[in-house]
Scaffold this motif. Structure first.
Motif, PDB file in Angstrom:
ATOM      1  N   ALA A 108       0.829  -1.208   0.000  1.00 36.86           N
ATOM      2  CA  ALA A 108       0.000   0.000   0.000  1.00 36.86           C
ATOM      3  C   ALA A 108       0.865   1.261   0.000  1.00 36.86           C
ATOM      4  O   ALA A 108       0.568   2.232  -0.712  1.00 36.86           O
ATOM      5  N   HIS A 109       1.959   1.250   0.763  1.00 33.63           N
ATOM      6  CA  HIS A 109       2.838   2.422   0.797  1.00 33.63           C
ATOM      7  C   HIS A 109       3.567   2.614  -0.530  1.00 33.63           C
ATOM      8  O   HIS A 109       3.779   3.751  -0.962  1.00 33.63           O
ATOM      9  N   LEU A 110       3.948   1.526  -1.176  1.00 35.11           N
ATOM     10  CA  LEU A 110       4.561   1.639  -2.501  1.00 35.11           C
ATOM     11  C   LEU A 110       3.572   2.215  -3.509  1.00 35.11           C
ATOM     12  O   LEU A 110       3.917   3.084  -4.310  1.00 35.11           O
ATOM     13  N   ASN A 111       2.345   1.716  -3.470  1.00 31.03           N
ATOM     14  CA  ASN A 111       1.317   2.248  -4.369  1.00 31.03           C
ATOM     15  C   ASN A 111       1.088   3.729  -4.106  1.00 31.03           C
ATOM     16  O   ASN A 111       0.950   4.527  -5.041  1.00 31.03           O
ATOM     17  N   TRP A 112       1.029   4.110  -2.851  1.00 31.25           N
ATOM     18  CA  TRP A 112       0.807   5.512  -2.499  1.00 31.25           C
ATOM     19  C   TRP A 112       1.956   6.388  -3.012  1.00 31.25           C
ATOM     20  O   TRP A 112       1.740   7.479  -3.539  1.00 31.25           O
ATOM     21  N   ALA A 113       3.184   5.910  -2.871  1.00 27.13           N
ATOM     22  CA  ALA A 113       4.343   6.668  -3.350  1.00 27.13           C
ATOM     23  C   ALA A 113       4.279   6.851  -4.868  1.00 27.13           C
ATOM     24  O   ALA A 113       4.554   7.938  -5.386  1.00 27.13           O
ATOM     25  N   LEU A 114       3.896   5.806  -5.595  1.00 20.69           N
ATOM     26  CA  LEU A 114       3.807   5.909  -7.051  1.00 20.69           C
ATOM     27  C   LEU A 114       2.651   6.806  -7.483  1.00 20.69           C
ATOM     28  O   LEU A 114       2.787   7.572  -8.440  1.00 20.69           O
ATOM     29  N   VAL A 115       1.529   6.739  -6.787  1.00 24.36           N
ATOM     30  CA  VAL A 115       0.401   7.625  -7.103  1.00 24.36           C
ATOM     31  C   VAL A 115       0.803   9.077  -6.866  1.00 24.36           C
ATOM     32  O   VAL A 115       0.529   9.964  -7.689  1.00 24.36           O
ATOM     33  N   THR A 116       1.472   9.339  -5.760  1.00 21.68           N
ATOM     34  CA  THR A 116       1.925  10.696  -5.452  1.00 21.68           C
ATOM     35  C   THR A 116       2.882  11.193  -6.526  1.00 21.68           C
ATOM     36  O   THR A 116       2.763  12.325  -7.020  1.00 21.68           O
TER      37      THR A 116
END
Length: 119
Positions: free
Chosen positions: A86-94
């Motif tokens: 989830a944190h990796l996805n959030w970083a990529l979305v950001t």
């Protein structure tokens, strides 16, 4: 649900994966039979010494570098793999929203393919 079935259900568009020479062998057959993936082994060109930019791998390594810019992804703080995901996805979305909302196009060292050094 096992990881390989979950991959097929959540990411059906993934059809090809690049891997290092260390993953050659039985894993190529296993990926084809169980995941319906084409596992491509990326090898160094023969006769090269020192650092060499390998085809396709530089894209993966660059993206991982971008993800590690997010402080929380630089260390393994999470208890569950789902939290790390989830944190990796959030970083990529950001990262993508910042790039999409940028006023002018910008090229930097991360958006270009690195040059191979002569060894």
């Amino acid at each position: 649900m096992t990881g390989h079935i979950r991959l097929r259900l959540t990411q059906p568009q993934v059809t090809q994966v690049w891997a290092d020479r260390g993953y050659a062998g039985d894993l190529v057959d296993w990926a084809r039979e169980r995941l319906w993936l084409s596992l491509r082994i990326v090898s160094r060109p023969k006769g090269t010494t020192g650092f060499v930019v390998l085809p396709c791998r530089w894209k993966v390594e660059r993206t991982i570098g971008w993800c590690m810019n997010a402080r929380r992804n630089a260390r393994d703080y999470e208890r569950l793999p789902q939290h790390s995901e989830a944190h990796l996805n959030w970083a990529l979305v950001t990262m993508m929203t910042r790039r999409l909302t940028r006023k002018s196009p910008r090229t930097d060292t991360w958006s270009r393919k690195p040059r191979a050094t002569q060894g």
